[in-house]
Scaffold this motif. Structure first.
Motif, short mmCIF file in Angstrom:
data_model
loop_
_atom_site.label_atom_id
_atom_site.label_comp_id
_atom_site.label_asym_id
_atom_site.label_seq_id
_atom_site.Cartn_x
_atom_site.Cartn_y
_atom_site.Cartn_z
N PHE A 100 0.80 -1.23 0.00
CA PHE A 100 0.00 0.00 0.00
C PHE A 100 0.83 1.27 0.00
O PHE A 100 0.32 2.35 -0.29
N GLU A 101 2.14 1.16 0.32
CA GLU A 101 2.92 2.39 0.50
C GLU A 101 3.32 3.04 -0.83
O GLU A 101 3.12 2.47 -1.90
N GLU A 102 3.90 4.24 -0.70
CA GLU A 102 4.31 4.98 -1.90
C GLU A 102 5.54 4.38 -2.55
O GLU A 102 5.69 4.40 -3.77
N THR A 103 6.45 3.88 -1.72
CA THR A 103 7.66 3.30 -2.29
C THR A 103 7.88 1.91 -1.71
O THR A 103 7.35 1.56 -0.66
N VAL A 104 8.69 1.15 -2.45
CA VAL A 104 9.00 -0.22 -2.05
C VAL A 104 9.64 -0.24 -0.66
O VAL A 104 9.23 -1.02 0.21
N GLU A 105 10.63 0.64 -0.43
CA GLU A 105 11.33 0.58 0.86
C GLU A 105 10.40 0.92 2.02
O GLU A 105 10.48 0.31 3.09
N ASP A 136 17.40 -5.01 -5.99
CA ASP A 136 18.49 -4.09 -5.70
C ASP A 136 18.00 -2.65 -5.50
O ASP A 136 16.81 -2.38 -5.54
N GLU A 137 18.97 -1.75 -5.29
CA GLU A 137 18.68 -0.33 -5.00
C GLU A 137 17.71 0.32 -5.96
O GLU A 137 16.95 1.20 -5.58
N SER A 138 17.77 -0.11 -7.23
CA SER A 138 16.93 0.55 -8.23
C SER A 138 15.45 0.43 -7.89
O SER A 138 14.62 1.15 -8.41
N PHE A 139 15.12 -0.52 -6.98
CA PHE A 139 13.71 -0.72 -6.62
C PHE A 139 13.27 0.13 -5.43
O PHE A 139 12.09 0.34 -5.22
N TYR A 140 14.23 0.60 -4.63
CA TYR A 140 13.90 1.22 -3.34
C TYR A 140 12.84 2.32 -3.43
O TYR A 140 11.93 2.39 -2.64
N LYS A 141 13.03 3.21 -4.42
CA LYS A 141 12.16 4.40 -4.47
C LYS A 141 10.98 4.24 -5.43
O LYS A 141 10.23 5.17 -5.66
N ARG A 142 10.89 3.03 -6.03
CA ARG A 142 9.79 2.84 -6.99
C ARG A 142 8.48 2.55 -6.27
O ARG A 142 8.46 2.10 -5.13
N SER A 143 7.38 2.82 -6.96
CA SER A 143 6.08 2.47 -6.39
C SER A 143 5.90 0.96 -6.50
O SER A 143 6.16 0.39 -7.55
N SER A 148 6.18 -5.96 -11.57
CA SER A 148 5.52 -7.16 -12.09
C SER A 148 4.99 -7.97 -10.91
O SER A 148 5.36 -7.74 -9.76
N GLY A 149 4.13 -8.94 -11.21
CA GLY A 149 3.54 -9.78 -10.16
C GLY A 149 4.58 -10.46 -9.29
O GLY A 149 4.48 -10.46 -8.06
N GLY A 150 5.61 -11.01 -9.92
CA GLY A 150 6.65 -11.72 -9.18
C GLY A 150 7.44 -10.77 -8.29
O GLY A 150 7.81 -11.11 -7.16
N GLU A 151 7.71 -9.58 -8.82
CA GLU A 151 8.48 -8.59 -8.04
C GLU A 151 7.65 -8.10 -6.85
O GLU A 151 8.16 -7.96 -5.73
N LYS A 152 6.35 -7.85 -7.10
CA LYS A 152 5.47 -7.41 -6.00
C LYS A 152 5.48 -8.44 -4.88
O LYS A 152 5.54 -8.10 -3.71
N ARG A 153 5.40 -9.71 -5.30
CA ARG A 153 5.35 -10.75 -4.28
C ARG A 153 6.64 -10.75 -3.47
O ARG A 153 6.62 -10.95 -2.27
#
Lengths: 281, 273
Positions: A100-105, A136-143, A148-153
């Motif tokens: 639910f949050e704005e970013t992955v981290e 990796d880091e490239s995901f930290y600030k992304r929504s 993708s489904g696998g990454e969300k999981r």
């Protein structure tokens, strides 16, 4: 930490016309440090059972013992439940729906903050957990919603791993993922197990039971129909529990029938079979 | 006769990320086609375009001779039933029978005919004993069976399954796949499009269409695909068990004919023991 279950029963909607006994007087022990698979057809009580493991459901009767925590049918006595939930965590089916949050981290750090971590420490732990799940880091600030489904999981699983539970319970961890996404999750589970975590997987996928589990529990109508190694299960008569024997194992049984000398107790995947055949050649 | 004709179809959610990059294919009436590919390859987008849930950027979709556009969207949708992956997202009724009756109500079906059709559909998917149950009392697999009953009750000409069996247990899955083959037997003109990750399932379909990063890269019979190791490797595909076994046995020196069955592979092994 092993989980000891004594004479556990659970009834939904007690004293109503819809009363359903989901778990019917079962006793069992989930071994420490192993991967245990819980299987059984839909409605057999699997999901109910795992929700008693950290007190999300209070037993109707019987107890669940984990370390010095004892969960009973008296909710007032289950005081240290929050502490228990940090040690025994559940990753529900389709956990990505809970992002639910704005970013992955931030999403991964949410649970930690609820346990009193300071923002900064929570984010740091979140980064560690994301590394564990291979983001990796490239995901930290992304929504989380644009992944993708696998990454969300994996983000959702990271949110649980960040709490560093000793027992990790996963309900259908690979459902709906493509074969590649499933493989990543299963490798992650093996890695966590090798690092010492006790793993419990609820699954319909018999290949996961054969390839990835040490121990298997079959639920049927709220009771335990089988408990033992996957290889023993598949070699026994499973016709009553709607279990699909994995193709590989079925093939091994066929070879045995024709007196091909293989040790089926030691076959977890195709490579094991190939190696045994190679040695024989 | 052509059932679906797709030509140069493109779609992008935003300017920089094209999801479908101009794909073309035909599907015959009565054909059972699997659409496969990794997550993010455009499978589900394609499915949504076929039923007009998304509007294409360019290209054309012709269904049973009718071009899919605003004017005939309704008439085309009446020919198609779709079952999605997550049953929770498509359960509308308060009870199982209400849910199955929903589309019939929209079509002004007379009550006694409706009752009969609902019962038939429910028993086909093994949910006849649950007609008055609310969705919250059903397990995921049971809900999905209701979703399939929702589709069946409309007697569609085209059935689209968007990973519809991925949440079912093995017996539930087998039941649904058997049900679909039974429906195809009873109604040979029923066209089935299955978007699936289940490689064993696609192995049993008439044709496999492989999408990769928005392009259609392959359209051939399952045995043609799985006999071609280079393709398997190039697109990093999982193969059915029998194919994996054959490949790995060949690597340690066994030789087989084209597309051997498990039995034939077994025979080689016990003859050479």
């Amino acid at each position: 930490m092993a989980i000891k279950i004594n004479n556990l029963s659970f009834v939904y909607m007690k004293k109503t016309p819809n009363e359903t006994k989901a778990i019917d007087d079962i006793s069992l022990e989930i071994p420490e440090g192993k991967v245990t698979a819980i299987i059984g057809h839909t409605g057999s009580g699997k999901s109910t059972l795992i929700q008693t493991f950290n007190g999300l459901l209070t037993p109707s009767s019987g107890t669940v013992e984990i370390d010095d925590f004892v969960i009973t049918n008296n909710p007032k006595k289950n005081k240290k439940i929050k502490e228990l939930r940090k040690k025994v965590s559940i990753v529900f089916q389709f956990p990505e729906y809970q992002l639910f949050e704005e970013t992955v981290e931030k999403d991964v750090a949410f649970g930690l903050k609820n346990y009193g971590y300071k923002e900064e420490d929570a984010i740091k732990e979140a980064h560690n957990a994301l590394t564990v799940v291979g983001l990796d880091e490239s995901f930290y600030k992304r929504s989380p919603f644009e992944l993708s489904g696998g990454e969300k999981r994996r983000v959702a699983i990271a949110g649980i791993i960040a709490l560093n539970p000793e027992i990790l319970i996963l309900d259908e961890p690979t459902a709906g993922l493509d074969p590649e996404g499933s493989k990543i999750i299963l490798n992650l589970i093996s890695k966590l197990n090798e690092e010492g975590k006790t793993i419990i997987i609820v699954t319909h996928d018999m290949n996961i039971v054969l390839n990835n589990s040490d121990h298997v529990i079959v639920m049927n109508n709220g009771k335990i129909a089988f408990e033992g190694t996957p290889n023993k299960l598949f070699a026994s008569d499973v016709s009553n529990y709607s279990i699909d024997i994995p193709r590989l194992f079925e093939f091994c049984l066929l070879l045995k029938e024709h007196n091909v000398n293989i040790d089926i107790d030691k076959i977890k995947n195709v490579d094991d079979l190939i190696n045994q055949l190679k040695e024989r050649k | 006769m052509k059932c679906i004709e797709v030509k140069d179809l493109t779609y992008s959610y935003d300017e920089n990320t094209p999801v479908l990059k101009g794909i073309s294919f035909d599907i015959d009436v009565g054909e059972y086609v699997s659409i496969v590919g990794h997550n993010g390859c455009g499978k589900s987008t394609l499915c949504k375009l076929l039923i007009g849930l998304l509007e294409k950027n360019s290209g054309s979709i012709v269904i049973k001779g009718q071009e899919l556009n605003q004017e005939n969207l309704t008439s085309i949708r009446n020919k198609i039933a779709t079952v999605f992956q997550n049953p929770d997202n498509q359960f509308i009724g308060a009870t199982v029978e209400d849910d199955i009756a929903f589309s019939l109500e929209n079509m002004n079906t007379p009550l006694n005919e409706m009752t009969q059709k609902v019962k038939e559909a429910a028993s086909k998917v093994g949910m006849i004993d649950y007609l008055t149950k609310e969705p919250s009392y059903l397990s995921g697999g049971q809900k999905q069976r209701v979703a399939i009953a929702d589709a069946l009750v409309r007697e569609p000409e085209i059935l689209i399954l968007d990973e519809a069996t991925s949440m079912l247990d093995p017996s539930g899955k087998k039941e649904i796949l058997d049900l679909i083959s039974q429906m195809r037997k009873e109604n040979p003109s029923l066209t089935v499009i299955s978007i699936t990750h289940d490689i064993e399932e696609s192995y049993n379909s008439d044709r496999i269409i492989l999408l990769d990063e928005g392009n259609l890269v392959l359209s051939c019979s399952p045995s043609e695909l799985f006999d071609n190791r280079e393709l398997i490797k190039k697109y990093n595909l999982t193969v059915p068990f029998v194919v994996e076994l054959k490949y790995k046995l060949e690597e340690i020196g066994y030789k087989f004919d084209q597309n051997p069955s498990l039995e034939e592979i077994g025979e080689k092994l016990w003859q050479s023991k």
